[in-house]
Scaffold this active site. Structure first.
Site, PDB file in Angstrom:
ATOM      1  N   ASP A   1       3.748  -0.775   0.088  1.00 39.45           N
ATOM      2  CA  ASP A   1       2.790   0.319  -0.112  1.00 39.45           C
ATOM      3  C   ASP A   1       1.375  -0.101   0.287  1.00 39.45           C
ATOM      4  O   ASP A   1       1.030  -1.276   0.236  1.00 39.45           O
ATOM      5  CB  ASP A   1       2.825   0.746  -1.590  1.00 39.45           C
ATOM      6  CG  ASP A   1       2.245   2.133  -1.806  1.00 39.45           C
ATOM      7  OD1 ASP A   1       2.064   2.871  -0.811  1.00 39.45           O
ATOM      8  OD2 ASP A   1       1.973   2.485  -2.972  1.00 39.45           O
TER       9      ASP A   1
ATOM     10  N   ASN B   1      -0.314   1.070   3.318  1.00 41.53           N
ATOM     11  CA  ASN B   1      -0.646   1.127   4.747  1.00 41.53           C
ATOM     12  C   ASN B   1      -1.761   2.133   5.019  1.00 41.53           C
ATOM     13  O   ASN B   1      -2.665   1.878   5.807  1.00 41.53           O
ATOM     14  CB  ASN B   1       0.571   1.560   5.565  1.00 41.53           C
ATOM     15  CG  ASN B   1       1.684   0.542   5.535  1.00 41.53           C
ATOM     16  OD1 ASN B   1       1.497  -0.566   5.037  1.00 41.53           O
ATOM     17  ND2 ASN B   1       2.843   0.912   6.065  1.00 41.53           N
TER      18      ASN B   1
ATOM     19  N   TRP C   1      -5.125   0.841   3.854  1.00 35.40           N
ATOM     20  CA  TRP C   1      -5.574  -0.224   4.766  1.00 35.40           C
ATOM     21  C   TRP C   1      -6.269   0.393   5.988  1.00 35.40           C
ATOM     22  O   TRP C   1      -7.328  -0.052   6.410  1.00 35.40           O
ATOM     23  CB  TRP C   1      -4.358  -1.056   5.200  1.00 35.40           C
ATOM     24  CG  TRP C   1      -4.655  -2.256   6.033  1.00 35.40           C
ATOM     25  CD1 TRP C   1      -4.880  -3.533   5.603  1.00 35.40           C
ATOM     26  CD2 TRP C   1      -4.750  -2.293   7.471  1.00 35.40           C
ATOM     27  NE1 TRP C   1      -5.104  -4.369   6.675  1.00 35.40           N
ATOM     28  CE2 TRP C   1      -5.028  -3.634   7.828  1.00 35.40           C
ATOM     29  CE3 TRP C   1      -4.622  -1.338   8.486  1.00 35.40           C
ATOM     30  CZ2 TRP C   1      -5.187  -4.046   9.158  1.00 35.40           C
ATOM     31  CZ3 TRP C   1      -4.786  -1.744   9.803  1.00 35.40           C
ATOM     32  CH2 TRP C   1      -5.062  -3.083  10.135  1.00 35.40           C
TER      33      TRP C   1
ATOM     34  N   HIS D   1       0.449   1.760   9.380  1.00 41.44           N
ATOM     35  CA  HIS D   1       1.900   1.564   9.485  1.00 41.44           C
ATOM     36  C   HIS D   1       2.224   0.560  10.604  1.00 41.44           C
ATOM     37  O   HIS D   1       3.113  -0.275  10.457  1.00 41.44           O
ATOM     38  CB  HIS D   1       2.606   2.895   9.752  1.00 41.44           C
ATOM     39  CG  HIS D   1       2.407   3.914   8.661  1.00 41.44           C
ATOM     40  ND1 HIS D   1       2.575   3.607   7.331  1.00 41.44           N
ATOM     41  CD2 HIS D   1       2.042   5.228   8.704  1.00 41.44           C
ATOM     42  CE1 HIS D   1       2.328   4.694   6.603  1.00 41.44           C
ATOM     43  NE2 HIS D   1       1.999   5.683   7.413  1.00 41.44           N
TER      44      HIS D   1
ATOM     45  N   GLU E   1      10.940  11.635  -0.803  1.00 43.81           N
ATOM     46  CA  GLU E   1       9.697  12.381  -1.073  1.00 43.81           C
ATOM     47  C   GLU E   1       8.697  12.275   0.083  1.00 43.81           C
ATOM     48  O   GLU E   1       7.832  13.136   0.245  1.00 43.81           O
ATOM     49  CB  GLU E   1       9.046  11.868  -2.364  1.00 43.81           C
ATOM     50  CG  GLU E   1       9.826  12.177  -3.639  1.00 43.81           C
ATOM     51  CD  GLU E   1      11.052  11.294  -3.870  1.00 43.81           C
ATOM     52  OE1 GLU E   1      11.128  10.191  -3.277  1.00 43.81           O
ATOM     53  OE2 GLU E   1      11.945  11.716  -4.639  1.00 43.81           O
TER      54      GLU E   1
ATOM     55  N   TRP F   1       9.137  12.892   3.068  1.00 41.02           N
ATOM     56  CA  TRP F   1       9.290  13.999   4.029  1.00 41.02           C
ATOM     57  C   TRP F   1       8.185  15.027   3.847  1.00 41.02           C
ATOM     58  O   TRP F   1       7.909  15.811   4.752  1.00 41.02           O
ATOM     59  CB  TRP F   1      10.648  14.696   3.874  1.00 41.02           C
ATOM     60  CG  TRP F   1      11.825  13.885   4.346  1.00 41.02           C
ATOM     61  CD1 TRP F   1      12.781  13.320   3.556  1.00 41.02           C
ATOM     62  CD2 TRP F   1      12.174  13.568   5.701  1.00 41.02           C
ATOM     63  NE1 TRP F   1      13.702  12.658   4.344  1.00 41.02           N
ATOM     64  CE2 TRP F   1      13.358  12.796   5.666  1.00 41.02           C
ATOM     65  CE3 TRP F   1      11.608  13.846   6.949  1.00 41.02           C
ATOM     66  CZ2 TRP F   1      13.986  12.307   6.812  1.00 41.02           C
ATOM     67  CZ3 TRP F   1      12.230  13.360   8.089  1.00 41.02           C
ATOM     68  CH2 TRP F   1      13.400  12.598   8.018  1.00 41.02           C
TER      69      TRP F   1
ATOM     70  N   LEU G   1      21.666 -13.456   5.974  1.00 45.20           N
ATOM     71  CA  LEU G   1      20.772 -12.577   5.209  1.00 45.20           C
ATOM     72  C   LEU G   1      21.204 -11.135   5.414  1.00 45.20           C
ATOM     73  O   LEU G   1      21.447 -10.724   6.544  1.00 45.20           O
ATOM     74  CB  LEU G   1      19.317 -12.761   5.697  1.00 45.20           C
ATOM     75  CG  LEU G   1      18.298 -11.687   5.282  1.00 45.20           C
ATOM     76  CD1 LEU G   1      18.076 -11.689   3.770  1.00 45.20           C
ATOM     77  CD2 LEU G   1      16.951 -11.909   5.991  1.00 45.20           C
TER      78      LEU G   1
ATOM     79  N   ARG H   1       4.364   1.668 -10.476  1.00 46.64           N
ATOM     80  CA  ARG H   1       5.475   2.613 -10.671  1.00 46.64           C
ATOM     81  C   ARG H   1       6.608   2.304  -9.703  1.00 46.64           C
ATOM     82  O   ARG H   1       6.440   1.585  -8.719  1.00 46.64           O
ATOM     83  CB  ARG H   1       4.988   4.055 -10.494  1.00 46.64           C
ATOM     84  CG  ARG H   1       4.287   4.335  -9.193  1.00 46.64           C
ATOM     85  CD  ARG H   1       3.898   5.817  -9.063  1.00 46.64           C
ATOM     86  NE  ARG H   1       3.050   6.019  -7.895  1.00 46.64           N
ATOM     87  CZ  ARG H   1       1.719   6.129  -7.940  1.00 46.64           C
ATOM     88  NH1 ARG H   1       1.083   6.065  -9.088  1.00 46.64           N
ATOM     89  NH2 ARG H   1       1.017   6.292  -6.830  1.00 46.64           N
ATOM     90  N   LEU H   2       7.776   2.888 -10.019  1.00 44.85           N
ATOM     91  CA  LEU H   2       8.981   2.610  -9.222  1.00 44.85           C
ATOM     92  C   LEU H   2       9.146   3.581  -8.054  1.00 44.85           C
ATOM     93  O   LEU H   2       9.871   3.290  -7.104  1.00 44.85           O
ATOM     94  CB  LEU H   2      10.231   2.681 -10.099  1.00 44.85           C
ATOM     95  CG  LEU H   2      10.366   1.586 -11.159  1.00 44.85           C
ATOM     96  CD1 LEU H   2      11.642   1.800 -11.972  1.00 44.85           C
ATOM     97  CD2 LEU H   2      10.405   0.205 -10.512  1.00 44.85           C
TER      98      LEU H   2
END
Ligand code: IPE
Ligand code: IPE
Ligand code: MG
Length: 238
Positions: A17, A19, A22, A34, A64, A66, A128, A189-190
């Protein structure tokens, strides 16, 4: 950095979170944030692979998201295409298995085809697993799993449901739950990320904005994690 290997997480999840902030701080359009953030993605993937952590899940685009302006959404999806094209050789070279998780059917067909191609080409890699969450919503993931459970019960494929069985119906089936969640840019927050899987995940929030979150900042988060005491509800010796 030298880590105590056995204390490192097996699975790191990151809410990338900040971008937009910034870019705004630099009087640039949000998309520039981004673009700058992609370099942080590269560093996080490389560092995770080198340190030897077997699972990394990155929140790249939420269900969300979108609702953002069309240009930003299109810009983000385009950047994702560029990322896939550029990084496939690296994933082949470094044995990285790529997985897109989320409501992939919401994405443009061309992008779906590209995602399928990268998943197919990297599916046997073991070093990985890199999950990228796209059009992802934790609640939708749970509902999707519930529907599949009901279908399989009706068909007689399963008889009973418990936590282990249920987890097999999530996008992260067969993966360990995240041990560590990192969120950049200070929000506590999540945002609908991995709701089931993060029941006991350690949370690390940093003020650093995602485009500035480079290897050193990541290693600092891992170091802090190795110092945490996890209890899972029981009492530990003091
Ligand atoms: C995170 O940065 C990237 C995505 C959500 C796609 P943001 O775009 O949310 O940046 P801020 O939160 O507005 O700074
Ligand atoms: C969460 O960030 C989603 C991603 C990082 C992809 P948001 O910026 O969309 O979350 P909110 O709106 O601050 O909760
Ligand atoms: Mg944000």
């Amino acid at each position: 950095m030298d880590f105590e290997q056995e204390k490192l997480p097996l699975h790191v999840a990151i809410i990338m979170d900040g971008n937009g902030r910034w870019a705004t701080q630099r009087d640039l359009p949000r998309i520039e944030g981004h673009i700058a953030g992609i370099e942080s993605v590269r560093e996080a993937v490389t560092a995770t692979r080198e340190i030897g952590i077997p699972y990394l899940t990155l929140y790249a685009f939420s269900k969300e998201n979108w609702s953002r302006p069309k240009e930003e959404v299109q810009g983000l999806l385009h950047l994702l295409e560029l990322y896939l094209l550029k990084e496939l050789p690296m994933m082949m070279e470094h044995e990285i298995r790529f997985m897109a998780i989320g409501a992939l059917e919401d994405l443009p067909k061309k992008l779906q085809v590209m995602l399928d191609d990268v998943m197919e080409k990297t599916k046997r890699h073991k070093a990985l697993t890199l999950n990228i969450a796209l059009s992802y919503s934790g609640r939708q993931e749970i509902l999707h799993a519930v529907r599949s459970v009901l279908r399989d019960m009706k068909a007689g494929r399963i008889k009973r449901i418990d936590e282990r069985v249920f987890a097999r119906y999530l996008y992260t089936a067969a993966m360990p739950d995240p041990d560590l969640l990192i969120r950049t840019s200070g929000e506590m927050r999540l945002s609908n990320f991995l709701l089931w899987q993060m029941a006991y995940t350690e949370i690390y929030v940093t003020e650093t904005l995602w485009p500035d979150f480079r290897r050193e900042a990541y290693e600092e988060a891992l170091m802090e994690f190795t110092r945490r005491e996890r209890r899972f509800g029981s009492l530990k010796e003091y």
